[in-house]
Write a protein that holds these residues in place. Structure first.
Motif, PDB file in Angstrom:
ATOM      1  N   ASN A  99      46.088   2.922  42.519  1.00  0.00           N
ATOM      2  CA  ASN A  99      45.391   3.979  41.793  1.00  0.00           C
ATOM      3  C   ASN A  99      44.001   3.550  41.358  1.00  0.00           C
ATOM      4  O   ASN A  99      43.176   4.389  40.995  1.00  0.00           O
ATOM      5  CB  ASN A  99      46.195   4.397  40.561  1.00  0.00           C
ATOM      6  CG  ASN A  99      47.345   5.323  40.923  1.00  0.00           C
ATOM      7  OD1 ASN A  99      47.128   6.432  41.413  1.00  0.00           O
ATOM      8  ND2 ASN A  99      48.569   4.882  40.708  1.00  0.00           N
ATOM      9  N   THR A 125      42.918   9.286  42.189  1.00  0.00           N
ATOM     10  CA  THR A 125      42.110  10.469  41.865  1.00  0.00           C
ATOM     11  C   THR A 125      40.704  10.089  41.406  1.00  0.00           C
ATOM     12  O   THR A 125      39.813  10.939  41.416  1.00  0.00           O
ATOM     13  CB  THR A 125      42.783  11.312  40.771  1.00  0.00           C
ATOM     14  OG1 THR A 125      43.053  10.488  39.642  1.00  0.00           O
ATOM     15  CG2 THR A 125      44.087  11.909  41.282  1.00  0.00           C
ATOM     16  N   ASN A 126      40.502   8.842  41.022  1.00  0.00           N
ATOM     17  CA  ASN A 126      39.173   8.359  40.651  1.00  0.00           C
ATOM     18  C   ASN A 126      38.652   7.469  41.773  1.00  0.00           C
ATOM     19  O   ASN A 126      39.139   6.352  41.966  1.00  0.00           O
ATOM     20  CB  ASN A 126      39.225   7.579  39.335  1.00  0.00           C
ATOM     21  CG  ASN A 126      39.593   8.462  38.157  1.00  0.00           C
ATOM     22  OD1 ASN A 126      39.104   9.579  38.025  1.00  0.00           O
ATOM     23  ND2 ASN A 126      40.483   7.974  37.302  1.00  0.00           N
ATOM     24  N   LEU A 127      37.686   7.977  42.505  1.00  0.00           N
ATOM     25  CA  LEU A 127      37.192   7.277  43.681  1.00  0.00           C
ATOM     26  C   LEU A 127      36.062   6.318  43.330  1.00  0.00           C
ATOM     27  O   LEU A 127      35.472   6.389  42.254  1.00  0.00           O
ATOM     28  CB  LEU A 127      36.739   8.292  44.725  1.00  0.00           C
ATOM     29  CG  LEU A 127      37.778   9.345  45.147  1.00  0.00           C
ATOM     30  CD1 LEU A 127      37.247  10.203  46.290  1.00  0.00           C
ATOM     31  CD2 LEU A 127      39.104   8.682  45.529  1.00  0.00           C
ATOM     32  N   ALA A 150      41.564  13.776  44.884  1.00  0.00           N
ATOM     33  CA  ALA A 150      40.406  13.576  44.011  1.00  0.00           C
ATOM     34  C   ALA A 150      39.653  14.877  43.758  1.00  0.00           C
ATOM     35  O   ALA A 150      39.408  15.660  44.688  1.00  0.00           O
ATOM     36  CB  ALA A 150      39.468  12.540  44.608  1.00  0.00           C
ATOM     37  N   LYS A 151      39.253  15.102  42.522  1.00  0.00           N
ATOM     38  CA  LYS A 151      38.508  16.303  42.142  1.00  0.00           C
ATOM     39  C   LYS A 151      37.000  16.128  42.329  1.00  0.00           C
ATOM     40  O   LYS A 151      36.289  17.079  42.667  1.00  0.00           O
ATOM     41  CB  LYS A 151      38.796  16.659  40.684  1.00  0.00           C
ATOM     42  CG  LYS A 151      40.229  17.095  40.416  1.00  0.00           C
ATOM     43  CD  LYS A 151      40.509  18.458  41.019  1.00  0.00           C
ATOM     44  CE  LYS A 151      41.863  18.986  40.606  1.00  0.00           C
ATOM     45  NZ  LYS A 151      42.127  20.337  41.174  1.00  0.00           N
ATOM     46  N   SER A 152      36.502  14.908  42.096  1.00  0.00           N
ATOM     47  CA  SER A 152      35.063  14.639  42.219  1.00  0.00           C
ATOM     48  C   SER A 152      34.849  13.528  43.237  1.00  0.00           C
ATOM     49  O   SER A 152      35.418  12.439  43.107  1.00  0.00           O
ATOM     50  CB  SER A 152      34.476  14.228  40.866  1.00  0.00           C
ATOM     51  OG  SER A 152      34.561  15.282  39.938  1.00  0.00           O
ATOM     52  N   LEU A 153      34.058  13.807  44.243  1.00  0.00           N
ATOM     53  CA  LEU A 153      33.765  12.806  45.256  1.00  0.00           C
ATOM     54  C   LEU A 153      32.571  11.948  44.836  1.00  0.00           C
ATOM     55  O   LEU A 153      31.777  12.348  43.985  1.00  0.00           O
ATOM     56  CB  LEU A 153      33.511  13.482  46.598  1.00  0.00           C
ATOM     57  CG  LEU A 153      34.613  14.426  47.100  1.00  0.00           C
ATOM     58  CD1 LEU A 153      34.364  14.811  48.549  1.00  0.00           C
ATOM     59  CD2 LEU A 153      35.998  13.815  46.936  1.00  0.00           C
ATOM     60  N   CYS A 157      32.330   8.227  49.946  1.00  0.00           N
ATOM     61  CA  CYS A 157      33.768   7.963  49.773  1.00  0.00           C
ATOM     62  C   CYS A 157      34.596   8.335  50.998  1.00  0.00           C
ATOM     63  O   CYS A 157      35.554   7.643  51.336  1.00  0.00           O
ATOM     64  CB  CYS A 157      34.291   8.658  48.525  1.00  0.00           C
ATOM     65  SG  CYS A 157      34.113  10.459  48.522  1.00  0.00           S
ATOM     66  N   ALA A 175      39.124  18.824  45.986  1.00  0.00           N
ATOM     67  CA  ALA A 175      37.831  18.526  45.374  1.00  0.00           C
ATOM     68  C   ALA A 175      37.150  19.767  44.803  1.00  0.00           C
ATOM     69  O   ALA A 175      37.157  20.843  45.417  1.00  0.00           O
ATOM     70  CB  ALA A 175      36.911  17.856  46.391  1.00  0.00           C
TER      71      ALA A 175
END
Length: 218
Positions: A99, A125-127, A150-153, A157, A175
């Motif tokens: 993670n 989820t945190n890239l 992930a919601k924010s790229l 990434c 995303a």
């Protein structure tokens, strides 16, 4: 580092015991690189990784059919880079429970694994910048991508992530923000001509190999 490099006669490394659970930089990098007869890998129990510790470890082991378990949940820079490159007999990827990612941690990990059918889940989820750079490049048998939660790229990434996966016809993303530099550049270049793009986020993609391929259904 490079201990058995290009040893054409080594077939079974299962009796090697890797007792350390904390690794050092480059410690096993390219250890079996070019071992074209290797069919059985050793167990890799380490949970604390270091920069490039497994980089290219099994590169070119084209008879390896079963990958070792990789239990680490916190990664290090380039730790798995090119680890299974050109393992053309590998069908199933090992589970990747991490993670906490790191810079280039999965870079080209399965590059040219042309028999790979079952990819790992990617729960993070945190890239981190360039974390999945080219991870499945040229995996020609892969039909369904792992879900990308992930919601924010972030920068690069997903760069080249599924480049040349000519059978890939399904991808699911969540995303909301894809504004980061080169975050999806050529990620779906030369995939199947038709497919399904499941967009469960609010991001809007272009019709291109850096967005959603033309011919795919959204």
């Amino acid at each position: 580092y490079m201990l058995f490099y290009e040893n054409k006669y080594l077939t079974d490394a299962s009796e090697l015991i890797f007792s350390k659970t904390s690794l050092a930089e480059y410690c096993y990098s390219s250890m079996f690189d070019g071992c074209t007869s290797l069919t059985t890998a050793p167990k890799l129990p380490a949970t604390t990784l270091a920069s490039s510790c497994y980089a290219a470890m099994f590169r070119g082991c084209n008879k390896l059919t079963v990958a070792p378990i990789l239990p680490a949940t916190t990664l290090a820079n380039q730790c798995y880079g090119y680890m299974f490159q050109n393992c053309t007999s590998l069908v199933n990827a090992p589970e990747l429970p991490a993670n906490t990612l790191a810079y280039y941690c999965y870079q080209y990990m399965f590059f040219n694994c042309t028999s790979l059918v079952n990819p790992p889940s990617l729960p993070a989820t945190n890239l981190v910048e360039s974390c999945y750079y080219g991870m499945f490049d040229n995996c020609k048998s892969l039909t369904t991508a792992p879900e990308l939660p992930a919601k924010s790229l972030v920068t690069e990434c997903y760069y080249n992530m599924f480049y040349g996966c000519t059978s890939l016809n399904s991808i699911t993303v969540y995303a909301d923000d894809i504004s980061a530099t080169d975050c999806t550049t050529d990620w779906l270049y030369n995939v199947a001509s038709t497919g399904t793009f499941n967009n469960y986020g609010s991001a809007t993609y272009t019709d291109s190999t850096s967005g959603i391929p033309l011919g795919w259904t959204i």
